[in-house]
Scaffold this motif. Structure first.
Motif, PDB file in Angstrom:
ATOM      1  N   CYS A 115       0.822  -1.214   0.000  1.00  0.00           N
ATOM      2  CA  CYS A 115       0.000   0.000   0.000  1.00  0.00           C
ATOM      3  C   CYS A 115       0.853   1.260   0.000  1.00  0.00           C
ATOM      4  O   CYS A 115       2.025   1.246   0.352  1.00  0.00           O
ATOM      5  N   VAL A 116       0.226   2.329  -0.411  1.00  0.00           N
ATOM      6  CA  VAL A 116       0.791   3.677  -0.342  1.00  0.00           C
ATOM      7  C   VAL A 116      -0.223   4.515   0.415  1.00  0.00           C
ATOM      8  O   VAL A 116      -1.422   4.431   0.155  1.00  0.00           O
ATOM      9  N   ALA A 117       0.263   5.327   1.373  1.00  0.00           N
ATOM     10  CA  ALA A 117      -0.653   6.093   2.219  1.00  0.00           C
ATOM     11  C   ALA A 117      -0.235   7.553   2.303  1.00  0.00           C
ATOM     12  O   ALA A 117       0.962   7.870   2.254  1.00  0.00           O
ATOM     13  N   VAL A 118      -1.224   8.428   2.441  1.00  0.00           N
ATOM     14  CA  VAL A 118      -1.012   9.864   2.644  1.00  0.00           C
ATOM     15  C   VAL A 118      -1.630  10.229   3.985  1.00  0.00           C
ATOM     16  O   VAL A 118      -2.784   9.897   4.251  1.00  0.00           O
ATOM     17  N   LEU A 119      -0.850  10.909   4.827  1.00  0.00           N
ATOM     18  CA  LEU A 119      -1.334  11.365   6.130  1.00  0.00           C
ATOM     19  C   LEU A 119      -1.715  12.832   6.024  1.00  0.00           C
ATOM     20  O   LEU A 119      -0.915  13.654   5.575  1.00  0.00           O
ATOM     21  N   TRP A 120      -2.932  13.143   6.445  1.00  0.00           N
ATOM     22  CA  TRP A 120      -3.379  14.545   6.462  1.00  0.00           C
ATOM     23  C   TRP A 120      -4.431  14.707   7.532  1.00  0.00           C
ATOM     24  O   TRP A 120      -4.948  13.741   8.082  1.00  0.00           O
ATOM     25  N   ASN A 121      -4.764  15.956   7.840  1.00  0.00           N
ATOM     26  CA  ASN A 121      -5.706  16.227   8.926  1.00  0.00           C
ATOM     27  C   ASN A 121      -7.111  16.557   8.431  1.00  0.00           C
ATOM     28  O   ASN A 121      -7.920  17.093   9.177  1.00  0.00           O
ATOM     29  N   GLU A 122      -7.399  16.224   7.209  1.00  0.00           N
ATOM     30  CA  GLU A 122      -8.713  16.454   6.606  1.00  0.00           C
ATOM     31  C   GLU A 122      -9.114  17.920   6.639  1.00  0.00           C
ATOM     32  O   GLU A 122     -10.285  18.254   6.737  1.00  0.00           O
ATOM     33  N   ASP A 123      -8.123  18.787   6.540  1.00  0.00           N
ATOM     34  CA  ASP A 123      -8.384  20.217   6.463  1.00  0.00           C
ATOM     35  C   ASP A 123      -8.528  20.564   4.984  1.00  0.00           C
ATOM     36  O   ASP A 123      -7.582  20.993   4.336  1.00  0.00           O
ATOM     37  N   GLY A 124      -9.703  20.302   4.443  1.00  0.00           N
ATOM     38  CA  GLY A 124      -9.919  20.536   3.029  1.00  0.00           C
ATOM     39  C   GLY A 124     -11.331  20.187   2.617  1.00  0.00           C
ATOM     40  O   GLY A 124     -12.222  20.009   3.453  1.00  0.00           O
ATOM     41  N   GLU A 125     -11.505  20.045   1.321  1.00  0.00           N
ATOM     42  CA  GLU A 125     -12.816  19.785   0.741  1.00  0.00           C
ATOM     43  C   GLU A 125     -12.771  18.520  -0.109  1.00  0.00           C
ATOM     44  O   GLU A 125     -11.738  17.855  -0.186  1.00  0.00           O
ATOM     45  N   LEU A 126     -13.859  18.205  -0.770  1.00  0.00           N
ATOM     46  CA  LEU A 126     -13.943  17.011  -1.600  1.00  0.00           C
ATOM     47  C   LEU A 126     -12.909  17.015  -2.720  1.00  0.00           C
ATOM     48  O   LEU A 126     -12.396  15.964  -3.108  1.00  0.00           O
ATOM     49  N   GLU A 127     -12.555  18.195  -3.227  1.00  0.00           N
ATOM     50  CA  GLU A 127     -11.541  18.297  -4.272  1.00  0.00           C
ATOM     51  C   GLU A 127     -10.179  17.819  -3.754  1.00  0.00           C
ATOM     52  O   GLU A 127      -9.379  17.269  -4.504  1.00  0.00           O
ATOM     53  N   ASP A 128      -9.914  18.025  -2.471  1.00  0.00           N
ATOM     54  CA  ASP A 128      -8.656  17.570  -1.885  1.00  0.00           C
ATOM     55  C   ASP A 128      -8.610  16.045  -1.802  1.00  0.00           C
ATOM     56  O   ASP A 128      -7.555  15.443  -2.001  1.00  0.00           O
ATOM     57  N   VAL A 129      -9.744  15.424  -1.515  1.00  0.00           N
ATOM     58  CA  VAL A 129      -9.804  13.960  -1.516  1.00  0.00           C
ATOM     59  C   VAL A 129      -9.526  13.450  -2.926  1.00  0.00           C
ATOM     60  O   VAL A 129      -8.792  12.486  -3.115  1.00  0.00           O
ATOM     61  N   GLN A 130     -10.080  14.121  -3.928  1.00  0.00           N
ATOM     62  CA  GLN A 130      -9.823  13.740  -5.319  1.00  0.00           C
ATOM     63  C   GLN A 130      -8.343  13.888  -5.642  1.00  0.00           C
ATOM     64  O   GLN A 130      -7.761  13.036  -6.315  1.00  0.00           O
ATOM     65  N   GLY A 131      -7.703  14.944  -5.159  1.00  0.00           N
ATOM     66  CA  GLY A 131      -6.265  15.127  -5.369  1.00  0.00           C
ATOM     67  C   GLY A 131      -5.448  14.017  -4.737  1.00  0.00           C
ATOM     68  O   GLY A 131      -4.484  13.511  -5.328  1.00  0.00           O
ATOM     69  N   ILE A 132      -5.828  13.611  -3.529  1.00  0.00           N
ATOM     70  CA  ILE A 132      -5.139  12.503  -2.862  1.00  0.00           C
ATOM     71  C   ILE A 132      -5.340  11.215  -3.655  1.00  0.00           C
ATOM     72  O   ILE A 132      -4.393  10.446  -3.861  1.00  0.00           O
ATOM     73  N   MET A 133      -6.555  10.987  -4.127  1.00  0.00           N
ATOM     74  CA  MET A 133      -6.820   9.794  -4.930  1.00  0.00           C
ATOM     75  C   MET A 133      -5.980   9.792  -6.196  1.00  0.00           C
ATOM     76  O   MET A 133      -5.368   8.772  -6.543  1.00  0.00           O
ATOM     77  N   ASP A 134      -5.902  10.930  -6.882  1.00  0.00           N
ATOM     78  CA  ASP A 134      -5.099  11.025  -8.098  1.00  0.00           C
ATOM     79  C   ASP A 134      -3.623  10.760  -7.794  1.00  0.00           C
ATOM     80  O   ASP A 134      -2.942  10.045  -8.530  1.00  0.00           O
TER      81      ASP A 134
END
Length: 150
Positions: A115-134
Motif C-alpha cells: 500500500c501507499v498512504a497519505v497522512l493529512w488532517n482532513e483540512d480541506g474539501e472534496l476536491e482535496d480527496v480527489q487530489g489525494i486519490m489522483d
C-alpha cells in the motif's frame, strides 16, 4: 392549547437537532465517504509516536488515506515527510508535479508492502480527496515508487 402543541414540537425538534453531529464532523464524514467509495482505506492515527514530529496533534484528527499498490514483499518501508518549511524531499522518483495534487495539509507519504498512504488532517474539501486519490493512483505502480538512497 395550540401554544402547548407548538412548544412540544419545538422541544422534540430541538432534541433531534441536538443529537446531530456538529457541522465539522459531518464535513469530515463526507470526505471519508468519498474516499471509501473510491476504493481508498481511511485510518485515524491517534498515537503521538506514530505522527511526524513537525505537526501539532491538536490540528487533527490525523488520518491516513491509503490505496493498494504493486510492491514486492521484500521492498522496504519508505516514509517521505514534509519539512518544516512545507517542502517534500527531492530524493525520490516521485515527480515533483505529483506533489502539487496533494492538499497543503498532507504531511507524510508512506510506501509499505502492498500500500501507499497519505497522512493529512482532513483540512480541506472534496476536491482535496480527489487530489489525494489522483496522487495515490499515480504512485501506486512500481515504476513510480521512491528510489532508495544509497
Amino acid at each position: 392549547m395550540i401554544w402547548i402543541v407548538a412548544l412540544i414540537i419545538l422541544v422534540i425538534l430541538g432534541n433531534f437537532i441536538w443529537l446531530l453531529p456538529p457541522k465539522s464532523e459531518r464535513r469530515r464524514m463526507k470526505l471519508r465517504n468519498k474516499a471509501i467509495m473510491s476504493g481508498l482505506t481511511c485510518r485515524e492515527i491517534k498515537d503521538r509516536e506514530s505522527l511526524p514530529d513537525t505537526i501539532d496533534i491538536e490540528q487533527g484528527p490525523w488520518l491516513e488515506y491509503s490505496i493498494v499498490s504493486l510492491t514486492e514483499e521484500d521492498d522496504p518501508v519508505v516514509v517521505l515527510e514534509k519539512s518544516a518549511n512545507e517542502q517534500w524531499p527531492e530524493h525520490t522518483m516521485v515527480k515533483p508535479a505529483l506533489f502539487s495534487k496533494l492538499p497543503a495539509s498532507a504531511v507524510r507519504i508512506t510506501f509499505r508492502n502492498g500500500c501507499v498512504a497519505v497522512l493529512w488532517n482532513e483540512d480541506g474539501e472534496l476536491e482535496d480527496v480527489q487530489g489525494i486519490m489522483d496522487f495515490l493512483e499515480s504512485v501506486a505502480t512500481t515504476e513510480a515508487k521512491p528510489q532508495q538512497q544509497s
